[in-house]
Design an enzyme around this catalytic site. Structure first.
Site, short mmCIF file in Angstrom:
data_model
loop_
_atom_site.label_atom_id
_atom_site.label_comp_id
_atom_site.label_asym_id
_atom_site.label_seq_id
_atom_site.Cartn_x
_atom_site.Cartn_y
_atom_site.Cartn_z
N ASP A 13 0.86 -1.18 0.00
CA ASP A 13 0.00 0.00 0.00
C ASP A 13 0.89 1.23 0.00
O ASP A 13 2.09 1.16 0.29
CB ASP A 13 -0.90 -0.03 1.24
N ASP A 15 -0.16 5.05 1.08
CA ASP A 15 -0.33 5.94 2.22
C ASP A 15 -0.31 5.15 3.53
O ASP A 15 -1.03 4.17 3.68
CB ASP A 15 -1.64 6.71 2.10
N ASP A 209 -1.12 -1.01 6.02
CA ASP A 209 -1.24 -0.38 7.33
C ASP A 209 -2.65 -0.48 7.90
O ASP A 209 -2.90 -0.01 8.99
CB ASP A 209 -0.84 1.09 7.26
#
Length: 259
Positions: A13, A15, A209
Site C-alpha cells: 500500500d 499511504d 497499514d
C-alpha cells in the site's frame, strides 16, 4: 505444517506504508531501491482513484521515492480492467477525477450521461449535488452501479472528508441499489494486480497499514501479509479482528533485509 514458498513478488500500500502526511516513511526508499536492484517484481497499490499513475509517480518523487508508472496500481485501473472484461467498449457516467476517467478512456469506454451501461463512482474533492442526483436517476433507470473503493472517509489537514463509500451510501439509500466495490478489500483488485505482475499468490507478500482493507484483501487473495504500524491500525487493535496478518512490524524499514 506446509512449507512456504520463497517470496518472489512484493505488493505494498502507499499511504501509511511508504508515505505519511506527505513525507516519506523512513526506510521506504531503501526498500524500493533494494527491490529494483535485485530485479524483484513489485507494485505500489492505492485505493485512491483521483490520480493517474503518472501523477502519482510525480507526487512520490517529490517525497524522495522513485516508483515507475508501471509499478503503480490504483483502484481506478482495477475498475477499468473489471469493466472492460465485463462489458468491453461500454459506456459509463462517471463521478471522479482524471485517474478514473483516463483509465476508462484507455480501455475504450465512452463517458456519457445518456443511458450508460454503468454509473461509476470514484474519489473527488469536488462532489457536486447535481452529479450525485444524476447518478441516482441513472441507477434508478437501470444503469449498473460500480464504485472504485468502499473507503468512507479520507484525510485532510482540517480533518476527515467524505469519500467514495459515504457518497455510495447516499446513492444506495436513494435508489435501493448497492454498488459493486472493486478496490480493497475486494480480492479482485489483488488478483488483477497479481496478473499484472505475472505472480502467484503463494509467493507474493502484501504490505499494508490497515487490517480492514490491505490485510483482509491480501488474506482473501491467498497472499502472505505484513502489517506495518506507521498508518491507520494500531497494534492494540489487531486482536479485535477475526483474522491476523502473517507478520507485524514497526515499519517497512524492518523488511529491507527480507528482500
Amino acid at each position: 505444517m506446509v512449507e512456504q514458498k520463497p517470496i518472489e513478488c512484493w505488493m505494498t500500500d502507499m499511504d501509511g506504508v511508504l508515505v505519511r502526511e506527505g513525507s516519506i516513511v523512513p526506510g521506504a526508499d531503501t526498500l524500493l531501491s533494494r527491490l529494483r536492484e535485485k530485479g524483484v517484481p513489485f507494485l505500489v497499490l492505492t485505493n485512491n482513484s483521483i490520480h493517474t499513475p503518472r501523477d502519482l509517480r510525480y507526487r512520490l518523487q517529490a517525497t524522495g521515492l522513485d516508483v515507475p508508472e508501471e509499478s503503480i496500481w490504483t483502484s481506478a485501473l482495477a475498475t477499468a480492467a473489471f469493466l472492460s472484461e465485463q462489458r468491453p467498449q461500454g459506456s459509463a457516467y462517471v463521478i471522479g477525477e482524471a485517474g478514473l476517467t483516463t483509465a476508462l478512456h484507455d480501455v475504450g469506454y465512452v463517458i456519457t450521461d445518456r443511458n450508460p451501461d454503468y454509473v461509476v463512482l470514484g474519489e473527488t474533492r469536488t462532489y457536486s449535488f447535481s452529479s450525485i442526483a444524476t447518478a441516482m436517476r441513472l441507477v434508478e433507470q437501470g444503469s449498473r452501479f460500480v464504485a472504485t473503493n468502499p473507503d468512507a472517509t479520507g484525510p485532510s489537514p482540517e480533518g476527515i472528508l467524505p469519500a467514495t463509500g459515504s457518497v455510495a451510501a447516499m446513492i444506495s439509500k436513494a435508489t435501493g441499489v448497492d454498488p459493486y466495490f472493486v478496490g480493497k478489500p475486494n480480492p479482485l483488485m489483488m488478483r488483477a494486480a497479481l496478473n499484472r505482475l505475472g505472480a502467484h499468490s503463494e509467493s507474493t507478500v502484501m504490505i499494508g497499514d490497515r487490517m480492514d482493507t490491505d490485510i483482509l484483501a491480501g488474506l482473501e487473495a491467498g497472499m502472505r501479509t505484513v502489517l506495518v504500524l506507521t498508518g491507520i491500525t494500531r497494534e492494540s487493535e489487531i486482536d479485535r479482528f477475526p483474522f491476523r496478518p502473517s507478520r507485524v512490524v514497526p515499519s517497512v524499514a524492518d523488511l529491507i533485509d527480507d528482500v
